[in-house]
Design a protein around this motif. Structure first.
Motif, short mmCIF file in Angstrom:
data_model
loop_
_atom_site.label_atom_id
_atom_site.label_comp_id
_atom_site.label_asym_id
_atom_site.label_seq_id
_atom_site.Cartn_x
_atom_site.Cartn_y
_atom_site.Cartn_z
N TRP A 1 -0.20 24.12 -18.37
CA TRP A 1 -0.80 25.42 -18.03
C TRP A 1 -2.07 25.21 -17.22
O TRP A 1 -2.29 25.89 -16.21
CB TRP A 1 -1.11 26.21 -19.31
CG TRP A 1 -1.67 27.57 -19.02
CD1 TRP A 1 -0.97 28.72 -18.91
CD2 TRP A 1 -3.05 27.90 -18.80
NE1 TRP A 1 -1.82 29.77 -18.61
CE2 TRP A 1 -3.10 29.28 -18.54
CE3 TRP A 1 -4.23 27.18 -18.78
CZ2 TRP A 1 -4.30 29.95 -18.27
CZ3 TRP A 1 -5.43 27.83 -18.49
CH2 TRP A 1 -5.45 29.20 -18.26
N GLU A 2 -2.90 24.26 -17.63
CA GLU A 2 -4.17 24.00 -16.94
C GLU A 2 -3.95 23.52 -15.51
O GLU A 2 -4.66 23.94 -14.59
CB GLU A 2 -4.98 22.98 -17.73
CG GLU A 2 -6.43 22.91 -17.32
CD GLU A 2 -7.25 22.09 -18.30
OE1 GLU A 2 -7.51 20.92 -17.99
OE2 GLU A 2 -7.62 22.63 -19.36
N ARG A 3 -2.95 22.67 -15.29
CA ARG A 3 -2.65 22.19 -13.93
C ARG A 3 -2.24 23.36 -13.04
O ARG A 3 -2.69 23.47 -11.90
CB ARG A 3 -1.55 21.12 -13.96
CG ARG A 3 -2.02 19.78 -14.44
CD ARG A 3 -1.01 18.68 -14.16
NE ARG A 3 0.37 19.03 -14.41
CZ ARG A 3 1.03 18.80 -15.56
NH1 ARG A 3 0.40 18.21 -16.56
NH2 ARG A 3 2.28 19.15 -15.69
N TRP A 4 -1.37 24.23 -13.55
CA TRP A 4 -0.97 25.40 -12.76
C TRP A 4 -2.15 26.35 -12.55
O TRP A 4 -2.25 27.00 -11.51
CB TRP A 4 0.20 26.14 -13.42
CG TRP A 4 1.50 25.42 -13.28
CD1 TRP A 4 2.28 24.92 -14.27
CD2 TRP A 4 2.17 25.11 -12.05
NE1 TRP A 4 3.40 24.31 -13.74
CE2 TRP A 4 3.35 24.42 -12.38
CE3 TRP A 4 1.89 25.35 -10.71
CZ2 TRP A 4 4.25 23.98 -11.41
CZ3 TRP A 4 2.78 24.90 -9.74
CH2 TRP A 4 3.95 24.23 -10.10
N HIS A 5 -3.03 26.42 -13.53
CA HIS A 5 -4.19 27.29 -13.41
C HIS A 5 -5.13 26.81 -12.30
O HIS A 5 -5.70 27.62 -11.57
CB HIS A 5 -4.93 27.39 -14.75
CG HIS A 5 -6.00 28.41 -14.78
ND1 HIS A 5 -5.77 29.75 -14.59
CD2 HIS A 5 -7.34 28.29 -14.97
CE1 HIS A 5 -6.91 30.42 -14.67
NE2 HIS A 5 -7.88 29.55 -14.90
N TYR A 6 -5.27 25.48 -12.15
CA TYR A 6 -6.05 24.94 -11.03
C TYR A 6 -5.51 25.48 -9.70
O TYR A 6 -6.27 25.92 -8.84
CB TYR A 6 -5.98 23.40 -10.99
CG TYR A 6 -7.01 22.68 -11.81
CD1 TYR A 6 -8.32 22.58 -11.38
CD2 TYR A 6 -6.65 22.07 -13.01
CE1 TYR A 6 -9.27 21.90 -12.13
CE2 TYR A 6 -7.59 21.39 -13.78
CZ TYR A 6 -8.89 21.31 -13.32
OH TYR A 6 -9.82 20.64 -14.07
N ALA A 7 -4.20 25.41 -9.54
CA ALA A 7 -3.58 25.88 -8.30
C ALA A 7 -3.79 27.38 -8.11
O ALA A 7 -4.12 27.84 -7.02
CB ALA A 7 -2.09 25.55 -8.30
N ARG A 8 -3.64 28.15 -9.19
CA ARG A 8 -3.80 29.60 -9.09
C ARG A 8 -5.25 29.95 -8.75
O ARG A 8 -5.49 30.85 -7.94
CB ARG A 8 -3.37 30.28 -10.39
CG ARG A 8 -3.53 31.79 -10.34
CD ARG A 8 -2.97 32.46 -11.56
NE ARG A 8 -3.66 32.05 -12.77
CZ ARG A 8 -3.38 32.53 -13.97
NH1 ARG A 8 -2.41 33.43 -14.13
NH2 ARG A 8 -4.04 32.11 -15.04
N VAL A 9 -6.21 29.26 -9.33
CA VAL A 9 -7.61 29.52 -9.02
C VAL A 9 -7.88 29.22 -7.54
O VAL A 9 -8.59 29.98 -6.87
CB VAL A 9 -8.55 28.73 -9.95
CG1 VAL A 9 -9.98 28.76 -9.46
CG2 VAL A 9 -8.47 29.29 -11.37
N ALA A 10 -7.32 28.16 -7.02
CA ALA A 10 -7.49 27.85 -5.59
C ALA A 10 -6.93 28.98 -4.72
O ALA A 10 -7.54 29.37 -3.72
CB ALA A 10 -6.81 26.52 -5.26
N VAL A 11 -5.79 29.51 -5.12
CA VAL A 11 -5.16 30.60 -4.37
C VAL A 11 -6.03 31.86 -4.38
O VAL A 11 -6.25 32.49 -3.34
CB VAL A 11 -3.74 30.89 -4.92
CG1 VAL A 11 -3.19 32.20 -4.38
CG2 VAL A 11 -2.81 29.73 -4.61
N ILE A 12 -6.55 32.22 -5.56
CA ILE A 12 -7.35 33.46 -5.60
C ILE A 12 -8.73 33.27 -4.96
O ILE A 12 -9.29 34.23 -4.42
CB ILE A 12 -7.43 34.08 -7.01
CG1 ILE A 12 -8.14 33.18 -8.01
CG2 ILE A 12 -6.04 34.48 -7.49
CD1 ILE A 12 -8.38 33.81 -9.38
N ILE A 13 -9.27 32.05 -4.98
CA ILE A 13 -10.52 31.79 -4.25
C ILE A 13 -10.27 31.98 -2.75
O ILE A 13 -11.10 32.59 -2.05
CB ILE A 13 -11.08 30.39 -4.57
CG1 ILE A 13 -11.65 30.36 -5.99
CG2 ILE A 13 -12.13 29.98 -3.55
CD1 ILE A 13 -12.06 28.98 -6.46
#
Length: 148
Positions: free
Chosen positions: A125-137
């Motif tokens: 979950w944390e690895r995917w969250h890193y990617a999602r945070v990059a996308v929303i930034i």
């Protein structure tokens, strides 16, 4: 009216970025430093709490970006807003397909019923969250740029 929509959308997405950034770089490290039972209970509680509000926040941000793109379709920054909207849509799809299934399992776990691979699932979950945070930034940066 369009200016108010632009500001509200940008602020809403910016605050969402801040919350998700703090989950990733503040809350998760704090929870991960706790003993196993407390760690797992903290993640489950966070999953329940944020899992209730974040869908509205993500979809609301996407809808507002879409309205902005349509209402400002003749403005010079419309391409940036459309791209930001596409990134917000990607973040919603990522959430639904990758993060929500893990979170839905995690929020029901207790020390007595958690699966043997609970740490691996939280790490995924944390690895995917890193990617999602990059996308929303990136989406937020595009919205801010469209304002100028």
């Amino acid at each position: 009216m369009l200016s108010a929509l632009e500001v509200v959308t940008t602020v809403l997405v910016g605050v969402m970025v801040g919350v998700e950034f703090s989950v990733l770089f503040v809350m998760n490290p704090i929870l991960n430093a706790l003993p196993e039972d407390s760690r797992q209970l903290g993640h489950a509680h966070g999953g329940r709490m944020l899992g209730a509000v974040m869908p509205v926040w993500y979809i609301g941000s996407l809808v507002l970006a879409g309205i902005w793109a349509i209402a400002g379709r003749h403005d010079h920054g419309t391409g940036l807003v459309v791209t930001a909207g596409a990134l917000l849509l990607l973040s919603v799809i990522m959430s639904i397909l990758l993060l929500v299934p893990i979170n839905n399992r995690n929020k029901t776990w207790t020390p007595e019923n958690r699966p043997a691979d609970w740490k691996e699932q939280l790490h995924r979950w944390e690895r995917w969250h890193y990617a999602r945070v990059a996308v929303i930034i990136a989406a937020f940066a595009l919205l801010v740029t469209a304002l100028t």
